[in-house]
Write a protein that holds these residues in place. Structure first.
Motif, PDB file in Angstrom:
ATOM      1  N   VAL A  25       1.078   6.978 -12.798  1.00  0.00           N
ATOM      2  CA  VAL A  25       1.000   7.029 -11.171  1.00  0.00           C
ATOM      3  C   VAL A  25       2.458   7.416 -10.788  1.00  0.00           C
ATOM      4  CG1 VAL A  25       0.936   5.117  -9.225  1.00  0.00           C
ATOM      5  CG2 VAL A  25      -0.594   4.698 -11.046  1.00  0.00           C
ATOM      6  N   ALA A  26       2.323   8.229  -9.752  1.00  0.00           N
ATOM      7  CA  ALA A  26       3.671   8.710  -9.141  1.00  0.00           C
ATOM      8  C   ALA A  26       4.537   7.648  -8.733  1.00  0.00           C
ATOM      9  CB  ALA A  26       3.488   9.652  -7.996  1.00  0.00           C
ATOM     10  N   TYR A  27       5.979   7.761  -9.092  1.00  0.00           N
ATOM     11  CA  TYR A  27       6.890   6.454  -8.905  1.00  0.00           C
ATOM     12  C   TYR A  27       6.741   6.193  -7.456  1.00  0.00           C
ATOM     13  CZ  TYR A  27      10.489   9.803  -7.426  1.00  0.00           C
ATOM     14  OH  TYR A  27      11.324  10.762  -6.798  1.00  0.00           O
ATOM     15  N   LEU A  28       6.707   7.150  -6.495  1.00  0.00           N
ATOM     16  CA  LEU A  28       6.901   6.700  -4.977  1.00  0.00           C
ATOM     17  C   LEU A  28       5.859   5.666  -4.591  1.00  0.00           C
ATOM     18  CD1 LEU A  28       7.646   9.906  -3.197  1.00  0.00           C
ATOM     19  CD2 LEU A  28       9.084   8.087  -3.382  1.00  0.00           C
ATOM     20  N   TRP A  29       4.671   5.487  -5.225  1.00  0.00           N
ATOM     21  CA  TRP A  29       3.599   4.390  -4.937  1.00  0.00           C
ATOM     22  C   TRP A  29       3.933   3.193  -5.548  1.00  0.00           C
ATOM     23  CZ3 TRP A  29       0.194   6.025  -1.573  1.00  0.00           C
ATOM     24  CH2 TRP A  29      -0.020   7.438  -1.522  1.00  0.00           C
ATOM     25  N   TYR A  30       4.801   3.049  -6.291  1.00  0.00           N
ATOM     26  CA  TYR A  30       5.289   1.700  -6.789  1.00  0.00           C
ATOM     27  C   TYR A  30       5.926   0.970  -5.695  1.00  0.00           C
ATOM     28  CZ  TYR A  30       5.661   3.714 -11.473  1.00  0.00           C
ATOM     29  OH  TYR A  30       5.353   4.274 -12.520  1.00  0.00           O
ATOM     30  N   ASN A  31       6.688   1.791  -4.493  1.00  0.00           N
ATOM     31  CA  ASN A  31       7.130   0.793  -3.549  1.00  0.00           C
ATOM     32  C   ASN A  31       5.911   0.289  -2.471  1.00  0.00           C
ATOM     33  OD1 ASN A  31      10.176   2.106  -3.594  1.00  0.00           O
ATOM     34  ND2 ASN A  31       8.957   3.786  -3.858  1.00  0.00           N
ATOM     35  N   ILE A  32       4.970   1.013  -2.260  1.00  0.00           N
ATOM     36  CA  ILE A  32       3.909   0.213  -1.485  1.00  0.00           C
ATOM     37  C   ILE A  32       3.196  -0.763  -2.464  1.00  0.00           C
ATOM     38  CG2 ILE A  32       1.583   1.138  -0.683  1.00  0.00           C
ATOM     39  CD1 ILE A  32       2.529   3.984  -0.212  1.00  0.00           C
ATOM     40  N   ILE A  33       2.956  -0.203  -3.851  1.00  0.00           N
ATOM     41  CA  ILE A  33       2.290  -1.368  -4.518  1.00  0.00           C
ATOM     42  C   ILE A  33       2.826  -2.678  -4.545  1.00  0.00           C
ATOM     43  CG2 ILE A  33       1.398  -1.823  -6.820  1.00  0.00           C
ATOM     44  CD1 ILE A  33       0.711   1.267  -7.168  1.00  0.00           C
ATOM     45  N   GLY A  34       4.175  -2.499  -4.783  1.00  0.00           N
ATOM     46  CA  GLY A  34       5.231  -3.683  -5.083  1.00  0.00           C
ATOM     47  C   GLY A  34       5.189  -4.494  -3.810  1.00  0.00           C
ATOM     48  N   CYS A  35       5.365  -3.822  -2.666  1.00  0.00           N
ATOM     49  CA  CYS A  35       5.335  -4.460  -1.298  1.00  0.00           C
ATOM     50  C   CYS A  35       3.938  -5.378  -0.888  1.00  0.00           C
ATOM     51  CB  CYS A  35       5.655  -3.499  -0.261  1.00  0.00           C
ATOM     52  SG  CYS A  35       6.013  -4.441   1.377  1.00  0.00           S
ATOM     53  N   ALA A  36       2.729  -4.735  -1.313  1.00  0.00           N
ATOM     54  CA  ALA A  36       1.728  -5.042  -0.905  1.00  0.00           C
ATOM     55  C   ALA A  36       1.295  -6.271  -1.699  1.00  0.00           C
ATOM     56  CB  ALA A  36       0.609  -4.087  -1.018  1.00  0.00           C
ATOM     57  N   LEU A  37       1.548  -6.084  -3.141  1.00  0.00           N
ATOM     58  CA  LEU A  37       1.504  -7.145  -4.046  1.00  0.00           C
ATOM     59  C   LEU A  37       2.018  -8.682  -3.601  1.00  0.00           C
ATOM     60  CD1 LEU A  37       1.223  -5.528  -7.584  1.00  0.00           C
ATOM     61  CD2 LEU A  37      -0.687  -6.568  -6.423  1.00  0.00           C
ATOM     62  N   VAL A  38       3.561  -8.178  -3.381  1.00  0.00           N
ATOM     63  CA  VAL A  38       4.168  -9.502  -2.782  1.00  0.00           C
ATOM     64  C   VAL A  38       3.585 -10.199  -1.605  1.00  0.00           C
ATOM     65  CG1 VAL A  38       6.479 -10.607  -1.964  1.00  0.00           C
ATOM     66  CG2 VAL A  38       6.235  -8.728  -3.854  1.00  0.00           C
ATOM     67  N   MET A  39       3.096  -9.526  -0.743  1.00  0.00           N
ATOM     68  CA  MET A  39       2.327  -9.898   0.300  1.00  0.00           C
ATOM     69  C   MET A  39       1.105 -10.744  -0.125  1.00  0.00           C
ATOM     70  SD  MET A  39       3.227  -6.628   2.879  1.00  0.00           S
ATOM     71  CE  MET A  39       2.043  -7.204   4.301  1.00  0.00           C
ATOM     72  N   LEU A  40       0.448  -9.828  -0.632  1.00  0.00           N
ATOM     73  CA  LEU A  40      -1.134 -10.557  -1.218  1.00  0.00           C
ATOM     74  C   LEU A  40      -1.034 -11.808  -1.995  1.00  0.00           C
ATOM     75  CD1 LEU A  40      -3.149  -6.991  -1.580  1.00  0.00           C
ATOM     76  CD2 LEU A  40      -3.244  -8.785   0.220  1.00  0.00           C
ATOM     77  N   LEU A  41      -0.112 -11.715  -2.981  1.00  0.00           N
ATOM     78  CA  LEU A  41       0.069 -12.746  -3.992  1.00  0.00           C
ATOM     79  C   LEU A  41       0.536 -13.987  -3.177  1.00  0.00           C
ATOM     80  CD1 LEU A  41       1.164 -10.977  -7.349  1.00  0.00           C
ATOM     81  CD2 LEU A  41      -1.076 -11.905  -6.796  1.00  0.00           C
ATOM     82  N   GLY A  42       1.416 -13.693  -2.250  1.00  0.00           N
ATOM     83  CA  GLY A  42       2.434 -14.701  -1.685  1.00  0.00           C
ATOM     84  C   GLY A  42       1.306 -15.596  -0.806  1.00  0.00           C
ATOM     85  N   ALA A  43       0.365 -14.668  -0.028  1.00  0.00           N
ATOM     86  CA  ALA A  43      -0.598 -15.402   0.739  1.00  0.00           C
ATOM     87  C   ALA A  43      -1.624 -16.383  -0.073  1.00  0.00           C
ATOM     88  CB  ALA A  43      -1.353 -14.398   1.591  1.00  0.00           C
ATOM     89  N   LEU A  44      -2.295 -15.805  -1.332  1.00  0.00           N
ATOM     90  CA  LEU A  44      -2.868 -16.512  -2.218  1.00  0.00           C
ATOM     91  C   LEU A  44      -2.366 -17.701  -2.714  1.00  0.00           C
ATOM     92  CD1 LEU A  44      -5.426 -16.215  -3.597  1.00  0.00           C
ATOM     93  CD2 LEU A  44      -4.456 -14.936  -5.430  1.00  0.00           C
ATOM     94  N   LEU A  45      -0.974 -17.599  -3.448  1.00  0.00           N
ATOM     95  CA  LEU A  45      -0.354 -18.732  -3.931  1.00  0.00           C
ATOM     96  C   LEU A  45       0.049 -19.624  -2.729  1.00  0.00           C
ATOM     97  CD1 LEU A  45       2.251 -16.701  -6.296  1.00  0.00           C
ATOM     98  CD2 LEU A  45       0.231 -18.192  -7.044  1.00  0.00           C
ATOM     99  N   GLN A  46       0.271 -19.276  -1.785  1.00  0.00           N
ATOM    100  CA  GLN A  46       0.398 -20.302  -0.707  1.00  0.00           C
ATOM    101  C   GLN A  46      -0.811 -21.293  -0.380  1.00  0.00           C
ATOM    102  OE1 GLN A  46       3.494 -20.937   0.691  1.00  0.00           O
ATOM    103  NE2 GLN A  46       2.540 -22.597   1.666  1.00  0.00           N
TER     104      GLN A  46
END
Length: 571
Positions: A536-557
């Motif tokens: 996966v092209a490295y620029l996508w890590y910025n989107i994936i990382g941001c989205a995962l923190v948001m989604l996992l944060g909501a789920l864990l909360q």
């Protein structure tokens, strides 16, 4: 280099460092003055400081080589940056100014608690500490290769000068010296671009050069083809590039510290918007120099490899010197047909004769293919004779041209450009590393209630420590593809996670500290896994990382027991 070049180089560096140190000799009387310059910066000073902080030596060494090899499609990496500047100016700047924070991570404690603040600060320190080392290593490596300088001594030279004025004057010293460094950088690049056009054949003008480059696929500014494995197209620039810029300018202390020093919200906003307006044209100009280098070497025979020490090692080898001479003879014999074909293609491009253009292009393609085979054979020889050497030599293209073709005096100026860029970027990073260390780790966790001068002294020692660590990392750094890509890859590994923490803090008020802390740890592990195990092209890590923190944060909360932690209004 000639004596005049050494005089220009030494005089330029001595003036900038000396002037910056003298102007800011009284800047360390308070913590606010040392870390943020007393919050007195105006918009143009902020803008120039932001530009200088991100325009490292790698930008001026590696970006022309990127365009020489791959065309101008790298410009798409910056397409999301102006949008990011507007969003940060709207949402982040007012909040940071209202809270009167020293670092971006202070805000996270009021929102999530100290563990999350500490985690974000540590992620920044790891990422920026490594990047600062790379910012020192890259110019030292290339200068040592081109000029024969000792790489370790070059690292210590750049690092020592940077530490000296940063320790003395803090943020204000960084800002003052950056203004002079930006002036030198832009002057040098304009001169280099002018001379490149001037050195083209008499019957080849700038317009002819652009037509030839465009016909050879080097003016590939925009690509709307979607491919998640492609690093540089419109979609990665407007999405991954946008998220990278949001994280870099909105959460990276090396950039946040530039506009935290602003006199007011308006001055900080204007400084950011200035950067948004200047950055793409600046990168366009630097990439254009790489394209002009490509055209220049269609009419002037390039060295067999731009990495001169590698060629010298091959020449001195009893077992490989003969093979190298044979490759040089093949290149010389094949270059004349390419030169003639390039000239013929330019003449046909001035007309509307499609058949003639196609015939000339076929001749040029055939000649270029033959020369590429010579390069392929050279790379195989290098791999056999010098296994530790880097076969790819595009990082050396620009400086090789400077040393071979520029008149005395201008060579020293262009070397000064590289060193100024190295110091301006690394000094801002060093200043931010010290600020984050003292404000986010030392002050809240080690020494809470001591006089302000203690923290100023601690900040100076932190600056020295991070400077020496950066030099140490630079001395042991390994090459990683093209240098401009190496810096952006390193940033993308961490920026998505950090940005996700801040997005949750600003906009998802129902998510508390424990949830976002765990989400960030899990996300960072996933990003490392993606880097090691996928294409996966490295620029996508910025989107994936941001989205995962948001989604996992909501789920864990939702799954974690207890009530949400105390929060503050992020409006």
């Amino acid at each position: 280099m000639s004596g005049l070049d050494w005089l220009v180089l030494a005089g330029t560096l001595a003036f900038i460092v000396g002037y910056g140190t003298w102007r800011t000799r009284k800047a360390g009387r308070s913590l606010d003055a040392y870390l943020l310059g007393g919050r007195q910066a105006n918009w143009w000073g902020i803008g120039l400081s932001i530009v200088a902080t991100q325009a490292s030596a790698i930008t001026f060494l590696s970006t022309p080589g990127q365009a020489y090899d791959d065309g101008m499609r790298f410009i798409q990496f910056y397409f999301g940056l102006p949008v990011a500047m507007v969003l940060i100016a709207i949402f982040a700047v007012p909040l940071y100014h209202r809270l009167q924070v020293f670092t971006a991570y202070e805000y996270l404690e009021t929102r999530f608690g100290r563990p999350t603040r500490t985690l974000a600060a540590l992620l920044f320190l790891v990422q920026r500490g490594l990047s600062n080392g790379l910012s020192l290593y890259a110019p030292a490596l290339v200068l040592s290769a081109i000029l024969g300088w000792n790489v370790s001594l070059t690292v210590w030279l750049i690092g020592g000068l940077m530490i000296s004025y940063t320790v003395t004057g803090g943020t204000r010293a960084v800002a003052v010296t950056q203004q002079g460094q930006v002036a030198i950088i832009f002057t040098g690049m304009v001169v280099a671009g002018f001379l490149l056009v001037h050195y083209l054949p008499a019957d080849v003008g700038f317009g002819d050069a652009m037509r030839l480059a465009g016909h050879q696929g080097k003016l590939n500014l925009v690509d709307f083809h979607f491919d998640p494995k492609d690093r540089y197209n419109f979609w990665t620039g407007m999405t991954g590039g946008l998220f990278l810029a949001l994280s870099y300018f909105g959460t990276d202390q090396s950039q946040v510290q530039r506009y935290l020093a602003g006199q007011s919200i308006t001055e900080s906003r204007l400084g950011l918007l200035f950067n948004g307006l200047v950055k793409i044209p600046m990168q366009f100009g630097i990439l254009l120099i790489g394209v002009l280098l490509f055209v220049f070497y269609q009419f002037n025979q390039p060295p067999l490899t731009f990495n001169r020490p590698v060629q010298e090692q091959l020449s001195a080898s009893p077992t490989h010197a003969a093979a190298l001479r044979a490759l040089e003879q093949r290149q010389t014999a094949l270059f004349a047909p390419q030169q003639a074909a390039a000239g013929q293609l330019i003449r046909t491009l001035r007309t509307n004769d499609q058949a003639a253009q196609q015939a000339a292009q076929q001749q040029l393609d055939a000649a270029t293919t033959s020369l590429k085979q010579v390069r392929t054979d050279l790379n195989a020889l290098v791999k056999e004779a010098v296994p530790t050497a880097e076969a790819k030599d595009t990082d050396y293209v620009f400086l090789s041209f400077v040393l071979r073709y520029l008149p005395h005096g201008l060579v020293g100026l262009l070397i000064a450009v590289v060193l100024c860029a190295a110091m301006s970027s690394a000094a801002a990073g060093l200043n931010a590393l010290a600020s984050t260390t003292i404000i986010d780790l030392y002050q809240p966790n080690v020494r809470r209630r001591v006089d302000e001068q203690h923290y100023v002294r601690a900040s100076r020692w932190a600056t020295i420590t991070w400077g020496v660590l950066g030099i140490g990392f630079a001395l042991f750094a390994a090459r990683m593809e093209n240098l401009i890509q190496a810096v952006n890859i390193l940033g993308s590994l961490f920026y998505g996670t950090i940005l996700g923490i801040f997005v949750v803090a600003f906009f998802l008020k129902s998510i508390g500290g424990r949830a976002v802390f765990l989400a960030a740890l899990i996300t960072q592990a996933i990003i490392f896994l993606l880097f090691w195990q996928t294409d996966v092209a490295y620029l996508w890590y910025n989107i994936i990382g941001c989205a995962l923190v948001m989604l996992l944060g909501a789920l864990l909360q939702a799954l974690l027991p207890g009530t949400a932690e105390k929060m503050v209004d992020a409006a």
